[in-house]
Design a protein around this motif. Structure first.
Motif, PDB file in Angstrom:
ATOM      1  N   CYS A 171      91.089  47.025  24.974  1.00 47.51           N
ATOM      2  CA  CYS A 171      90.610  48.212  24.268  1.00 47.51           C
ATOM      3  C   CYS A 171      89.581  47.786  23.223  1.00 47.51           C
ATOM      4  O   CYS A 171      89.681  46.680  22.683  1.00 47.51           O
ATOM      5  N   GLY A 172      88.656  48.662  22.896  1.00 47.47           N
ATOM      6  CA  GLY A 172      87.666  48.364  21.857  1.00 47.47           C
ATOM      7  C   GLY A 172      86.949  47.053  22.143  1.00 47.47           C
ATOM      8  O   GLY A 172      86.537  46.784  23.272  1.00 47.47           O
ATOM      9  N   THR A 173      86.852  46.235  21.106  1.00 46.18           N
ATOM     10  CA  THR A 173      86.132  44.967  21.263  1.00 46.18           C
ATOM     11  C   THR A 173      86.718  44.126  22.402  1.00 46.18           C
ATOM     12  O   THR A 173      85.978  43.476  23.146  1.00 46.18           O
ATOM     13  N   SER A 174      88.033  44.136  22.543  1.00 43.08           N
ATOM     14  CA  SER A 174      88.650  43.317  23.591  1.00 43.08           C
ATOM     15  C   SER A 174      88.150  43.758  24.972  1.00 43.08           C
ATOM     16  O   SER A 174      87.886  42.925  25.842  1.00 43.08           O
ATOM     17  N   GLU A 185      88.757  55.147  20.176  1.00 39.41           N
ATOM     18  CA  GLU A 185      89.985  54.467  19.767  1.00 39.41           C
ATOM     19  C   GLU A 185      91.244  55.130  20.327  1.00 39.41           C
ATOM     20  O   GLU A 185      92.282  54.472  20.481  1.00 39.41           O
ATOM     21  N   GLU A 201      93.449  53.848  23.404  1.00 44.79           N
ATOM     22  CA  GLU A 201      94.219  52.623  23.131  1.00 44.79           C
ATOM     23  C   GLU A 201      95.726  52.909  23.071  1.00 44.79           C
ATOM     24  O   GLU A 201      96.539  52.049  23.387  1.00 44.79           O
ATOM     25  N   SER A 205      94.866  41.830  23.928  1.00 42.45           N
ATOM     26  CA  SER A 205      95.101  42.662  22.749  1.00 42.45           C
ATOM     27  C   SER A 205      95.266  41.697  21.579  1.00 42.45           C
ATOM     28  O   SER A 205      96.299  41.039  21.447  1.00 42.45           O
ATOM     29  N   CYS A 206      94.221  41.612  20.771  1.00 47.62           N
ATOM     30  CA  CYS A 206      94.205  40.601  19.697  1.00 47.62           C
ATOM     31  C   CYS A 206      95.466  40.689  18.852  1.00 47.62           C
ATOM     32  O   CYS A 206      96.048  39.689  18.485  1.00 47.62           O
ATOM     33  N   GLY A 207      95.888  41.918  18.542  1.00 48.71           N
ATOM     34  CA  GLY A 207      97.046  42.099  17.674  1.00 48.71           C
ATOM     35  C   GLY A 207      98.357  42.164  18.445  1.00 48.71           C
ATOM     36  O   GLY A 207      99.388  42.482  17.858  1.00 48.71           O
ATOM     37  N   SER A 229      99.216  44.498  20.402  1.00 48.08           N
ATOM     38  CA  SER A 229      99.635  45.794  19.885  1.00 48.08           C
ATOM     39  C   SER A 229      99.210  47.003  20.711  1.00 48.08           C
ATOM     40  O   SER A 229      99.808  48.067  20.571  1.00 48.08           O
ATOM     41  N   ALA A 230      98.199  46.889  21.576  1.00 53.71           N
ATOM     42  CA  ALA A 230      97.647  48.092  22.209  1.00 53.71           C
ATOM     43  C   ALA A 230      98.566  48.612  23.318  1.00 53.71           C
ATOM     44  O   ALA A 230      98.778  47.924  24.323  1.00 53.71           O
ATOM     45  N   SER A 253      89.979  43.457  11.082  1.00 57.04           N
ATOM     46  CA  SER A 253      88.754  43.662  11.863  1.00 57.04           C
ATOM     47  C   SER A 253      88.691  42.647  13.012  1.00 57.04           C
ATOM     48  O   SER A 253      87.944  41.669  12.968  1.00 57.04           O
ATOM     49  N   SER A 254      89.453  42.925  14.057  1.00 61.52           N
ATOM     50  CA  SER A 254      89.603  41.932  15.125  1.00 61.52           C
ATOM     51  C   SER A 254      88.338  41.784  15.964  1.00 61.52           C
ATOM     52  O   SER A 254      88.269  40.944  16.851  1.00 61.52           O
ATOM     53  N   ARG A 255      87.323  42.605  15.693  1.00 67.71           N
ATOM     54  CA  ARG A 255      86.047  42.411  16.381  1.00 67.71           C
ATOM     55  C   ARG A 255      85.450  41.045  16.002  1.00 67.71           C
ATOM     56  O   ARG A 255      84.631  40.509  16.740  1.00 67.71           O
ATOM     57  N   LYS A 283      97.494  52.546  15.500  1.00 65.94           N
ATOM     58  CA  LYS A 283      97.333  51.291  14.744  1.00 65.94           C
ATOM     59  C   LYS A 283      96.516  51.540  13.471  1.00 65.94           C
ATOM     60  O   LYS A 283      96.882  51.081  12.381  1.00 65.94           O
TER      61      LYS A 283
HETATM   62  C1  S6P Z   1      88.422  45.990  15.846  1.00 71.71           C
HETATM   63  C2  S6P Z   1      87.820  46.976  16.766  1.00 71.71           C
HETATM   64  C3  S6P Z   1      88.853  47.726  17.614  1.00 71.71           C
HETATM   65  C4  S6P Z   1      89.773  46.786  18.425  1.00 71.71           C
HETATM   66  C5  S6P Z   1      90.749  47.587  19.279  1.00 71.71           C
HETATM   67  C6  S6P Z   1      91.669  46.720  20.143  1.00 71.71           C
HETATM   68  O1  S6P Z   1      87.522  45.452  14.938  1.00 71.71           O
HETATM   69  O2  S6P Z   1      87.083  47.916  16.036  1.00 71.71           O
HETATM   70  O3  S6P Z   1      88.167  48.577  18.457  1.00 71.71           O
HETATM   71  O4  S6P Z   1      89.011  45.976  19.221  1.00 71.71           O
HETATM   72  O5  S6P Z   1      91.527  48.376  18.443  1.00 71.71           O
HETATM   73  O6  S6P Z   1      92.471  45.911  19.375  1.00 71.71           O
HETATM   74  P1  S6P Z   1      93.402  44.824  20.035  1.00 71.71           P
HETATM   75  O7  S6P Z   1      94.213  44.246  18.939  1.00 71.71           O
HETATM   76  O8  S6P Z   1      94.248  45.530  21.068  1.00 71.71           O
HETATM   77  O9  S6P Z   1      92.524  43.800  20.679  1.00 71.71           O
END
Ligand code: S6P
Length: 593
Positions: free
Chosen positions: A94-97, A137, A140, A166-168, A170-171, A244-246, A501
């Motif tokens: 999701c998102g950056t991932s 978002e 997610e 999922s960096c955290g 968590s998704a 900010s996991s980006r 989240k």
């Molecule tokens: C974070 C970015 C978000 C995350 C997304 C997925 O800086 O804005 O879009 O990538 O929430 O998070 P995660 O922990 O599942 O990789």
């Protein structure tokens, strides 16, 4: 020389938070730093990615166990590359991932095409391709959607390596996919990539599901013993801007996915040995890329300063790029809205060749709105005519791009703004300054040129350039927004609250900054979301999903809630305070004093 700051590793440091949500002690005062100070802090933070483990608590990127798992996963990918019939390697997030999954899957698909091999890579991003370029978002939180998208992508396949990021940890979207894989072990080998230890995986109930992210991880841990599932979750330290996991999360995701696919591909087609030593060499090549990039602290700070200046006076920052560097520009720009509450026009990316070059699953998305116009032609049509000295333009290219085209574009931009800058990567031995490069240099007010030695490993030098560019762009957009006052200490105070989240993070931040109990903070947050002085019983506290849907149509809900909590004023008064002082950091400082 001082050793690395390991404060965040102490069990007493923000003990209730997983590593990916902790605040980084290194950046506590980032909001008061100068441009160069910001860059130095980011350098120290990114450096934490490659710190060695202390054998006590956390696995790290270079830990033996992580390297071993990378080798095992690469072997599974190698098998698929050698016998691609009815097989697939899926990268998802999701998102950056999800954006990094797209970038990596596209690059490696192209490589396979170049050597006439069948395509085996596929990507999934929550919310579909529109999420590559804009903040989406809400999907997610949708575990069912994750499962459906995976099912659809793997229809008819007999063997699938699924890598969910999922960096955290968590998704729910990714949890739903992993759960699906675990239910179909005859087809799927599930791999989880993230940056918290397994026991810190999120344990919140997921709507419509009997599992949580943590329970899925527990099932995977059992299967990991017999190598029927894999978890790669080194800690890379808290993000420079909390959560900010980006930033590090995205960088480390790129590194891990590329190491897996590069080593697998080298083993499958060049009979290169797939060993821990080779894998470690690849990882160290990325460490080198980080070091080389940050050896240009002064030049990076010039770019941060320029971006900050433009953003502060209502100007724009535009990334005009070629190839995958441009894709990184598009990704970086797309992340500023959820992180800093930025408008899509504040930071925008454009790519030479538009959607043809992007080569995404769903093709051109231009019909979705002006923020999906991404070609250089679109830049000329819709941005250039209104460009002024307030705006900053950054060219992103390498020596293999058409320098004539870069020079022509630079000329047109220079007629409208003097804040024109360049980031340029070139390979080892290519030090000859071409006439065209000189023209570009003369047009730009600064040019950050990095000459890269040929890598010692088989790693593509392009992947190092990409990581380097990602770090630079993250520094520019983060630093620019810090200078604009969008960050308080090292927290995003104007974060969007558009999934569970982010809602939880916002509520925690309000507690931390106001000192009020959780229930009171949530109440203030809901008042800001629903624009209501008095919460009615029609707004049940527990329905987080409904709140995040409502928050989708609102801006600046966290700053509003904070003012409510700190000053006890009415919603109307809080709104008027924000009107008078749009620099959120200043409002917070005034209210706190
Ligand atoms: C974070 C970015 C978000 C995350 C997304 C997925 O800086 O804005 O879009 O990538 O929430 O998070 P995660 O922990 O599942 O990789």
């Amino acid at each position: 020389m001082e050793g690395p700051d390991r404060t965040w590793e102490s069990p007493d440091y923000e003990p209730s938070l997983p590593v990916s949500e902790k605040s980084n002690p290194l950046t506590r005062d980032i909001d008061q730093a100068s441009a160069i100070g910001i860059v130095r802090m980011l350098q120290a933070c990114d450096g934490q990615m490659f710190e060695e483990d202390t054998a006590v608590k956390y696995q790290r990127l270079l830990s033996k166990q992580v390297v071993q798992t990378l080798v095992e996963v690469a072997k599974r990918v190698e098998l698929i590359l050698k016998d691609p019939q009815d097989s697939l390697v899926v990268l998802s997030g999701c998102g950056t991932s999800g954006r990094i999954a797209f970038l990596v899957a596209s690059r490696f698909s192209r490589r396979l095409k170049d050597v006439n091999q069948s395509s085996v890579y596929s990507y999934i991003i929550a919310g579909g391709d529109r999420a590559l370029l804009s903040s989406q978002e809400a999907p997610e939180d949708d575990a069912k959607l994750g499962r459906l998208m995976l099912k659809e992508a793997c229809e008819g396949k007999k063997r699938v390596v699924f890598i969910g990021v999922s960096c955290g940890l968590s998704a729910p979207f990714v949890a739903g996919q992993l759960d699906f894989c675990l239910r179909h072990p005859e087809v799927f080998t599930p791999v989880l990539v993230g940056f918290n230890p397994a026991h810190q995986a999120r344990d919140e109930p997921i709507e419509g599901c009997t599992f949580t992210f943590r329970s899925v991880v527990q099932r995977m841990l059992e299967l990991a013993q017999s190598q029927r599932a894999f978890i790669i979750s080194p800690a890379v330290g808290p993000e420079a801007i909390s959560g900010s996991s980006r930033m590090k999360g995205g960088s480390a995701t790129k590194i891990l996915l590329e190491v897996i696919l590069s080593t697998a591909q080298a083993a499958a087609f060049s009979r290169a040995p797939l060993t821990e030593t080779v894998t470690l060499q690849y990882l160290l090549a990325y460490k080198n890329a980080v070091d080389v990039t940050y050896s240009r602290t002064e030049q990076i700070s010039t770019l941060v300063e320029a971006a900050g200046k433009s953003l502060r006076c209502g100007g724009r920052v535009c990334y005009l790029g070629w190839g995958t560097l441009a894709v990184l520009g598009l990704i970086d720009a797309s992340e500023c809205n959820p992180t800093f509450g930025a408008d899509y026009e504040d930071i925008r990316g454009f790519i030479a060749g538009g959607y043809v070059e992007l080569d995404n699953n769903e093709g051109p998305l231009t019909s979705l709105g002006p923020d999906f116009s991404i070609s250089h032609e679109e830049f000329f049509r819709s941005v250039l005519p209104s460009l002024t000295d307030r705006d900053t333009v950054l060219l992103l290219y390498t020596h293999s791009d058409d320098l004539g085209e870069v020079a022509a574009l630079a000329r047109r931009v220079r007629e409208r703004t003097s804040s024109l800058h360049a980031i340029y990567h070139r390979g080892g031995g290519d030090n000859a300054a071409t006439d065209r490069q000189e023209v570009i240099d003369n047009l730009c007010s600064s040019a950050l040129k990095i000459s890269w030695p040929s890598p010692q490993t088989r790693i593509s030098v392009h992947m190092q350039w990409e990581l380097s560019t990602k770090l630079l762009l993250n520094a520019i957009s983060t630093g620019g927004h810090v200078l604009k006052g969008k960050v308080y200490r090292n927290h995003m105070v104007d974060v969007q609250v558009t999934n569970s989240k982010l809602y939880r993070r916002a509520a925690r931040l309000l507690q931390k900054l106001s000192g009020h109990p959780k229930s009171r903070c949530e109440e203030a947050l809901l008042k800001a979301i629903y624009q209501s002085e008095q919460l009615t019983s029609a707004i049940p506290l527990s329905d987080v999903r409904a709140h995040t849907v409502a928050a989708n149509h609102r801006s600046r809900v966290v700053p509003l809630a904070l003012i409510l909590l700190l000053t006890n004023c009415s919603l109307k008064e809080a709104e008027s305070r924000l009107e008078q002082q749009p620099i959120i950091r200043e409002v917070v400082v005034v209210c706190l004093s």
